[in-house]
Design a protein around this motif. Sequence first.
Motif, mmCIF file in Angstrom:
data_model
loop_
_atom_site.group_PDB
_atom_site.id
_atom_site.type_symbol
_atom_site.label_atom_id
_atom_site.label_comp_id
_atom_site.label_asym_id
_atom_site.label_seq_id
_atom_site.Cartn_x
_atom_site.Cartn_y
_atom_site.Cartn_z
ATOM 1 N N LEU A 151 0.813 -1.206 0.000
ATOM 2 C CA LEU A 151 0.000 0.000 0.000
ATOM 3 C C LEU A 151 0.847 1.257 0.000
ATOM 4 C CD1 LEU A 151 -2.841 1.234 0.152
ATOM 5 C CD2 LEU A 151 -2.644 1.141 2.654
ATOM 6 N N ALA A 152 1.933 1.265 0.752
ATOM 7 C CA ALA A 152 2.789 2.448 0.793
ATOM 8 C C ALA A 152 3.319 2.790 -0.600
ATOM 9 C CB ALA A 152 3.950 2.219 1.770
ATOM 10 N N GLU A 153 3.723 1.789 -1.355
ATOM 11 C CA GLU A 153 4.230 2.012 -2.706
ATOM 12 C C GLU A 153 3.119 2.517 -3.630
ATOM 13 O OE1 GLU A 153 6.478 -0.533 -6.252
ATOM 14 O OE2 GLU A 153 6.349 -1.342 -4.206
ATOM 15 N N LEU A 154 1.920 1.970 -3.470
ATOM 16 C CA LEU A 154 0.787 2.395 -4.290
ATOM 17 C C LEU A 154 0.455 3.860 -4.041
ATOM 18 C CD1 LEU A 154 -1.594 1.557 -6.198
ATOM 19 C CD2 LEU A 154 -2.898 1.091 -4.108
ATOM 20 N N LEU A 155 0.407 4.255 -2.770
ATOM 21 C CA LEU A 155 0.060 5.634 -2.447
ATOM 22 C C LEU A 155 1.171 6.606 -2.839
ATOM 23 C CD1 LEU A 155 -1.674 5.108 1.016
ATOM 24 C CD2 LEU A 155 -2.742 5.415 -1.228
ATOM 25 N N ALA A 156 2.409 6.161 -2.765
ATOM 26 C CA ALA A 156 3.523 7.012 -3.203
ATOM 27 C C ALA A 156 3.412 7.309 -4.688
ATOM 28 C CB ALA A 156 4.854 6.336 -2.883
ATOM 29 N N SER A 157 3.071 6.305 -5.476
ATOM 30 C CA SER A 157 2.914 6.520 -6.915
ATOM 31 C C SER A 157 1.731 7.430 -7.206
ATOM 32 C CB SER A 157 2.749 5.179 -7.640
ATOM 33 O OG SER A 157 1.527 4.548 -7.273
ATOM 34 N N ALA A 158 0.681 7.356 -6.377
ATOM 35 C CA ALA A 158 -0.483 8.217 -6.571
ATOM 36 C C ALA A 158 -0.135 9.673 -6.268
ATOM 37 C CB ALA A 158 -1.627 7.755 -5.677
ATOM 38 N N ARG A 159 0.696 9.913 -5.279
ATOM 39 C CA ARG A 159 1.105 11.277 -4.956
ATOM 40 C C ARG A 159 1.945 11.871 -6.088
ATOM 41 N NH1 ARG A 159 2.717 8.664 -0.118
ATOM 42 N NH2 ARG A 159 1.104 8.790 1.517
ATOM 43 N N GLN A 160 2.722 11.048 -6.732
ATOM 44 C CA GLN A 160 3.608 11.517 -7.796
ATOM 45 C C GLN A 160 2.858 11.779 -9.104
ATOM 46 O OE1 GLN A 160 6.557 8.438 -8.020
ATOM 47 N NE2 GLN A 160 7.418 8.893 -5.987
ATOM 48 N N ALA A 161 1.680 11.187 -9.247
ATOM 49 C CA ALA A 161 0.915 11.345 -10.488
ATOM 50 C C ALA A 161 -0.548 11.627 -10.151
ATOM 51 C CB ALA A 161 1.034 10.084 -11.346
ATOM 52 N N PRO A 162 -0.854 12.853 -9.716
ATOM 53 C CA PRO A 162 -2.231 13.179 -9.301
ATOM 54 C C PRO A 162 -3.255 12.872 -10.393
ATOM 55 C CG PRO A 162 -0.715 14.958 -8.718
ATOM 56 C CD PRO A 162 0.057 14.006 -9.577
ATOM 57 N N GLY A 163 -4.303 12.153 -10.004
ATOM 58 C CA GLY A 163 -5.375 11.837 -10.938
ATOM 59 C C GLY A 163 -5.082 10.721 -11.896
ATOM 60 N N GLN A 164 -3.926 10.100 -11.783
ATOM 61 C CA GLN A 164 -3.557 9.029 -12.713
ATOM 62 C C GLN A 164 -3.797 7.637 -12.141
ATOM 63 O OE1 GLN A 164 -2.558 9.770 -15.977
ATOM 64 N NE2 GLN A 164 -3.252 11.761 -15.208
ATOM 65 N N VAL A 165 -3.765 7.511 -10.817
ATOM 66 C CA VAL A 165 -4.041 6.223 -10.179
ATOM 67 C C VAL A 165 -5.541 6.178 -9.876
ATOM 68 C CG1 VAL A 165 -3.618 4.751 -8.175
ATOM 69 C CG2 VAL A 165 -1.734 6.041 -9.215
ATOM 70 N N SER A 166 -6.212 5.145 -10.366
ATOM 71 C CA SER A 166 -7.669 5.093 -10.312
ATOM 72 C C SER A 166 -8.183 4.056 -9.322
ATOM 73 C CB SER A 166 -8.226 4.783 -11.705
ATOM 74 O OG SER A 166 -7.690 3.564 -12.200
ATOM 75 N N PHE A 167 -9.403 4.286 -8.846
ATOM 76 C CA PHE A 167 -10.092 3.282 -8.025
ATOM 77 C C PHE A 167 -11.523 3.159 -8.533
ATOM 78 C CE2 PHE A 167 -11.400 7.171 -5.926
ATOM 79 C CZ PHE A 167 -12.685 6.907 -5.453
ATOM 80 N N THR A 168 -12.111 2.025 -8.285
ATOM 81 C CA THR A 168 -13.449 1.768 -8.781
ATOM 82 C C THR A 168 -14.439 1.602 -7.636
ATOM 83 O OG1 THR A 168 -14.766 0.381 -10.266
ATOM 84 C CG2 THR A 168 -13.144 -0.729 -8.890
ATOM 85 N N SER A 169 -15.711 1.635 -7.978
ATOM 86 C CA SER A 169 -16.761 1.431 -6.984
ATOM 87 C C SER A 169 -18.014 0.931 -7.689
ATOM 88 C CB SER A 169 -17.068 2.741 -6.243
ATOM 89 O OG SER A 169 -17.880 3.586 -7.047
ATOM 90 N N VAL A 170 -19.035 0.645 -6.887
ATOM 91 C CA VAL A 170 -20.311 0.200 -7.448
ATOM 92 C C VAL A 170 -21.228 1.387 -7.750
ATOM 93 C CG1 VAL A 170 -20.232 -2.068 -6.379
ATOM 94 C CG2 VAL A 170 -21.243 -0.164 -5.127
ATOM 95 N N GLY A 171 -20.695 2.599 -7.734
ATOM 96 C CA GLY A 171 -21.474 3.770 -8.121
ATOM 97 C C GLY A 171 -21.144 4.993 -7.299
ATOM 98 N N VAL A 172 -21.392 6.153 -7.878
ATOM 99 C CA VAL A 172 -21.200 7.416 -7.168
ATOM 100 C C VAL A 172 -22.113 7.437 -5.942
ATOM 101 C CG1 VAL A 172 -21.473 9.909 -7.308
ATOM 102 C CG2 VAL A 172 -20.556 8.646 -9.269
ATOM 103 N N GLY A 173 -21.535 7.752 -4.796
ATOM 104 C CA GLY A 173 -22.317 7.792 -3.570
ATOM 105 C C GLY A 173 -22.369 6.486 -2.821
ATOM 106 N N SER A 174 -21.741 5.463 -3.354
ATOM 107 C CA SER A 174 -21.669 4.190 -2.633
ATOM 108 C C SER A 174 -20.628 4.295 -1.527
ATOM 109 C CB SER A 174 -21.307 3.057 -3.585
ATOM 110 O OG SER A 174 -20.005 3.256 -4.124
#
Length: 325
Positions: free
Chosen positions: A142-165
């Motif tokens: 997780l630490a490596e994943l979040l570090a990469s997300a900080r370095q590339a804002p808006g480039q690391v994506s997450f999914t869900s079962v819908g807006v507001g879920s």
Amino acid sequence: MTTAIATRRELLALAAAFALLPPARAQGSYPTRPLQLTHGFGAGGNADIVSRLLAQKMQDGLGQPMVVEIKSGAGGLIATDFVAKARPDGYNLAMLTGAHTVSAALRRKLPYDPVNDFAFVSTVTSFPFVIAVRAEHKARDLAELLASARQAPGQVSFTSVGVGSTQHMVGELLGVSAGAKLLHVPYRGGGAPVQAVIGGDVDILADTLTVATPHIQSGRLRALAVTSAQAWPSMPELPTVASVLPGFEIRSWLGLAAPRGTPGPVVDLLAAQVRSALEAPGVGAALAALGSEPAPSSPARMKAMVEQEIRRWSEVVAKAGIPPQ
């Protein structure tokens, strides 16, 4: 006189015996007919399975059938609104989910007041979420994943079962807590979010253990962390998000509610029956298989929890800059 005294003694003895009966019988006038437990999610899902398990056990104690009714749509709002507007006599109940508080935080307008239009009975289960990526993802923890997300804002994506879920809020809180801007890619539920991560279209899955565990066990997903404060019993080797982001904790829930105005004694009786049902043999094991655990509460504690969760998600919505729906 003798007859009157004898009659009074008999009545006192009868009253004493009546007080020793189980609560469901002591109420006398309630319940006298079947109860309906309504939820707003798909058949075979977590809310449906738990509703049917609880209904089966509660009807044994109440002495009347409890029928599970599905009124799906609008992220559970249709079912919740139906119960909010039902007659407050204890015969129409709602199985609320964590989405109840998310909707209250995210939506401009609801057809009901999420706190004041309900007589909260008891929470039923509590469960965490798991953060996972596809097996081939380059981030090994997780630490490596979040570090990469900080370095590339808006480039690391997450999914869900819908807006507001609730899954949506888990991803947003993860980004806010890590100081990273994650890209939300919502789907309409079902297996689409999991398949999107497995297929490499989206980076992060934030979902229940019920959904994720089969794919983790098959090797198609790699679990990075669990959102509970401590390690979860079914995956004791899995680190917590809090080990990387101190203080991070998310547990979602299912809980029973009735319409506002439901008599206090009825609410208390139902709360006692929820607790008895959750303590019945085999129920804990069945819930563990779903990645959750029994979590009975008093009506007052459930109401306080709902209010606290609405405040919490409102803060997340504001910090993440999510536009009201």
